[in-house]
Scaffold this motif. Structure first.
Motif, PDB file in Angstrom:
ATOM      1  N   LYS A  10       0.811  -1.223   0.000  1.00 32.57           N
ATOM      2  CA  LYS A  10       0.000   0.000   0.000  1.00 32.57           C
ATOM      3  C   LYS A  10       0.845   1.274   0.000  1.00 32.57           C
ATOM      4  O   LYS A  10       0.522   2.213  -0.714  1.00 32.57           O
ATOM      5  CB  LYS A  10      -1.023  -0.008   1.132  1.00 32.57           C
ATOM      6  N   GLN A  11       1.923   1.311   0.746  1.00 29.99           N
ATOM      7  CA  GLN A  11       2.742   2.521   0.761  1.00 29.99           C
ATOM      8  C   GLN A  11       3.860   2.478  -0.263  1.00 29.99           C
ATOM      9  O   GLN A  11       4.202   3.501  -0.838  1.00 29.99           O
ATOM     10  CB  GLN A  11       3.316   2.742   2.156  1.00 29.99           C
ATOM     11  N   THR A  12       4.417   1.305  -0.509  1.00 33.44           N
ATOM     12  CA  THR A  12       5.569   1.221  -1.404  1.00 33.44           C
ATOM     13  C   THR A  12       5.187   1.249  -2.881  1.00 33.44           C
ATOM     14  O   THR A  12       5.829   1.940  -3.659  1.00 33.44           O
ATOM     15  CB  THR A  12       6.381  -0.052  -1.120  1.00 33.44           C
ATOM     16  N   LYS A  13       4.152   0.503  -3.259  1.00 35.90           N
ATOM     17  CA  LYS A  13       3.835   0.397  -4.684  1.00 35.90           C
ATOM     18  C   LYS A  13       2.521   1.041  -5.075  1.00 35.90           C
ATOM     19  O   LYS A  13       2.320   1.368  -6.236  1.00 35.90           O
ATOM     20  CB  LYS A  13       3.814  -1.079  -5.090  1.00 35.90           C
ATOM     21  N   LEU A  14       1.620   1.215  -4.113  1.00 35.43           N
ATOM     22  CA  LEU A  14       0.314   1.777  -4.437  1.00 35.43           C
ATOM     23  C   LEU A  14       0.195   3.250  -4.061  1.00 35.43           C
ATOM     24  O   LEU A  14      -0.683   3.938  -4.557  1.00 35.43           O
ATOM     25  CB  LEU A  14      -0.788   0.966  -3.740  1.00 35.43           C
ATOM     26  N   GLY A  15       1.057   3.721  -3.167  1.00 34.16           N
ATOM     27  CA  GLY A  15       1.036   5.130  -2.783  1.00 34.16           C
ATOM     28  C   GLY A  15      -0.258   5.545  -2.088  1.00 34.16           C
ATOM     29  O   GLY A  15      -0.803   6.601  -2.376  1.00 34.16           O
ATOM     30  N   CYS A  16      -0.764   4.713  -1.203  1.00 36.78           N
ATOM     31  CA  CYS A  16      -1.985   5.059  -0.487  1.00 36.78           C
ATOM     32  C   CYS A  16      -1.828   4.716   0.987  1.00 36.78           C
ATOM     33  O   CYS A  16      -0.932   3.967   1.377  1.00 36.78           O
ATOM     34  CB  CYS A  16      -3.195   4.339  -1.079  1.00 36.78           C
ATOM     35  N   SER A  17      -2.695   5.287   1.798  1.00 37.01           N
ATOM     36  CA  SER A  17      -2.596   5.038   3.238  1.00 37.01           C
ATOM     37  C   SER A  17      -3.465   3.870   3.682  1.00 37.01           C
ATOM     38  O   SER A  17      -3.173   3.243   4.694  1.00 37.01           O
ATOM     39  CB  SER A  17      -2.992   6.289   4.015  1.00 37.01           C
ATOM     40  N   LYS A  18      -4.518   3.575   2.938  1.00 36.14           N
ATOM     41  CA  LYS A  18      -5.422   2.489   3.306  1.00 36.14           C
ATOM     42  C   LYS A  18      -5.815   1.686   2.074  1.00 36.14           C
ATOM     43  O   LYS A  18      -5.988   2.245   0.989  1.00 36.14           O
ATOM     44  CB  LYS A  18      -6.705   3.025   3.938  1.00 36.14           C
ATOM     45  N   VAL A  19      -5.963   0.376   2.284  1.00 35.17           N
ATOM     46  CA  VAL A  19      -6.528  -0.506   1.269  1.00 35.17           C
ATOM     47  C   VAL A  19      -7.717  -1.193   1.918  1.00 35.17           C
ATOM     48  O   VAL A  19      -7.563  -1.889   2.923  1.00 35.17           O
ATOM     49  CB  VAL A  19      -5.513  -1.566   0.773  1.00 35.17           C
ATOM     50  N   LEU A  20      -8.892  -0.933   1.390  1.00 35.03           N
ATOM     51  CA  LEU A  20     -10.102  -1.559   1.922  1.00 35.03           C
ATOM     52  C   LEU A  20     -10.410  -2.807   1.093  1.00 35.03           C
ATOM     53  O   LEU A  20     -10.578  -2.727  -0.119  1.00 35.03           O
ATOM     54  CB  LEU A  20     -11.279  -0.584   1.883  1.00 35.03           C
ATOM     55  N   VAL A  21     -10.462  -3.944   1.784  1.00 30.79           N
ATOM     56  CA  VAL A  21     -10.658  -5.238   1.134  1.00 30.79           C
ATOM     57  C   VAL A  21     -12.047  -5.745   1.506  1.00 30.79           C
ATOM     58  O   VAL A  21     -12.396  -5.772   2.694  1.00 30.79           O
ATOM     59  CB  VAL A  21      -9.585  -6.249   1.604  1.00 30.79           C
ATOM     60  N   PRO A  22     -12.857  -6.143   0.520  1.00 31.78           N
ATOM     61  CA  PRO A  22     -14.178  -6.695   0.842  1.00 31.78           C
ATOM     62  C   PRO A  22     -14.075  -7.906   1.765  1.00 31.78           C
ATOM     63  O   PRO A  22     -13.097  -8.661   1.715  1.00 31.78           O
ATOM     64  CB  PRO A  22     -14.736  -7.119  -0.523  1.00 31.78           C
ATOM     65  N   GLU A  23     -15.084  -8.048   2.611  1.00 26.67           N
ATOM     66  CA  GLU A  23     -15.109  -9.137   3.580  1.00 26.67           C
ATOM     67  C   GLU A  23     -15.023 -10.486   2.862  1.00 26.67           C
ATOM     68  O   GLU A  23     -15.682 -10.699   1.854  1.00 26.67           O
ATOM     69  CB  GLU A  23     -16.396  -9.065   4.402  1.00 26.67           C
ATOM     70  N   LYS A  24     -14.184 -11.344   3.357  1.00 24.83           N
ATOM     71  CA  LYS A  24     -14.001 -12.726   2.868  1.00 24.83           C
ATOM     72  C   LYS A  24     -13.366 -12.816   1.478  1.00 24.83           C
ATOM     73  O   LYS A  24     -13.303 -13.886   0.906  1.00 24.83           O
ATOM     74  CB  LYS A  24     -15.327 -13.495   2.845  1.00 24.83           C
ATOM     75  N   LEU A  25     -12.880 -11.710   0.918  1.00 26.57           N
ATOM     76  CA  LEU A  25     -12.263 -11.768  -0.410  1.00 26.57           C
ATOM     77  C   LEU A  25     -11.008 -12.631  -0.402  1.00 26.57           C
ATOM     78  O   LEU A  25     -10.842 -13.511  -1.252  1.00 26.57           O
ATOM     79  CB  LEU A  25     -11.929 -10.366  -0.933  1.00 26.57           C
ATOM     80  N   THR A  26     -10.130 -12.406   0.559  1.00 19.87           N
ATOM     81  CA  THR A  26      -8.886 -13.182   0.579  1.00 19.87           C
ATOM     82  C   THR A  26      -9.160 -14.659   0.874  1.00 19.87           C
ATOM     83  O   THR A  26      -8.460 -15.528   0.363  1.00 19.87           O
ATOM     84  CB  THR A  26      -7.884 -12.608   1.599  1.00 19.87           C
ATOM     85  N   GLN A  27     -10.202 -14.962   1.649  1.00 19.57           N
ATOM     86  CA  GLN A  27     -10.552 -16.361   1.901  1.00 19.57           C
ATOM     87  C   GLN A  27     -11.080 -17.019   0.635  1.00 19.57           C
ATOM     88  O   GLN A  27     -10.746 -18.175   0.350  1.00 19.57           O
ATOM     89  CB  GLN A  27     -11.613 -16.482   3.017  1.00 19.57           C
ATOM     90  N   ARG A  28     -11.899 -16.300  -0.141  1.00 17.10           N
ATOM     91  CA  ARG A  28     -12.411 -16.849  -1.413  1.00 17.10           C
ATOM     92  C   ARG A  28     -11.265 -17.120  -2.380  1.00 17.10           C
ATOM     93  O   ARG A  28     -11.232 -18.155  -3.049  1.00 17.10           O
ATOM     94  CB  ARG A  28     -13.407 -15.875  -2.048  1.00 17.10           C
ATOM     95  N   ILE A  29     -10.335 -16.184  -2.442  1.00 16.90           N
ATOM     96  CA  ILE A  29      -9.185 -16.362  -3.337  1.00 16.90           C
ATOM     97  C   ILE A  29      -8.363 -17.558  -2.884  1.00 16.90           C
ATOM     98  O   ILE A  29      -7.967 -18.389  -3.699  1.00 16.90           O
ATOM     99  CB  ILE A  29      -8.325 -15.079  -3.382  1.00 16.90           C
TER     100      ILE A  29
END
Length: 193
Positions: free
Chosen positions: A69-88
């Protein structure tokens, strides 16, 4: 009693012997439950192991997003939908289940698609002691939401401006591309979720 593949003669003595022992040709499937012999019961240890592996993989994906988020995306927050990483993680486990080394033979390239441009975030090697047998390319997608762009415009203009004020919101959709590395037919599987 020994069964053979062919019965050349119908010996009435053999047939009557079977009937005497309680064999009735029409009741073969009634004597036992067919599914008890075809479908094995789930192994509780495998289920627990798969759940643990799924949670570990989801955590690896969350760490990848956090580091990026800070190194490559240049943002302070990344909001991830609930259960997205579990589905992946579940899809990754499913795609790796047909591979010779399973998940251990996986190299995963993690990307983010922002406005039709793919940005590389990280490369995850599941087990560095195993020669990779397949690659997965995971593409997260940015949520198309005009509110965040509008809000970021105002924050960047005022006294709150900072290089890291932007919030990135991920979509619940993603793309997984599987490429077999050691296949004669070079199979590639693309799944859009």
């Amino acid at each position: 009693m020994v069964a053979t593949g062919s019965l050349s003669s119908k010996n009435s003595a053999n047939i009557s012997e079977l009937l005497d022992h309680g064999f009735h040709p029409g009741s073969l499937l009634n004597d036992f439950d067919y599914w008890d012999y075809v479908v094995p019961e789930p192994n509780l240890n495998e289920v627990i192991f798969e759940e643990t592996t799924c949670q570990s993989l989801a955590k690896m994906l969350e760490n990848c997003l956090s580091k990026s988020k800070q190194t490559k995306l240049g943002c302070s927050k990344v909001l991830v939908p609930e259960k997205l990483t579990q589905r992946i993680a579940q899809d990754v486990l499913r795609l790796s289940s047909t591979e010779p080394c399973g998940l251990r033979g996986c190299v995963m390239h993690v990307n983010l698609e922002i406005e039709n441009v793919c940005k590389k975030l990280d490369k995850i090697v599941c087990d560095s002691s195993v020669v990779p047998t397949f690659e997965l390319t995971l593409v997260f997608k940015q949520e198309n939401c005009s509110w965040t762009s509008f809000r970021d415009f105002f924050f960047s203009r005022g006294r709150f401006s900072s290089g890291l004020r932007r919030t990135l919101i991920l979509s619940s959709g993603f793309r997984l591309v599987k490429k077999k590395l050691y296949s004669l037919i070079g199979t590639t599987v693309i799944e859009e979720c």
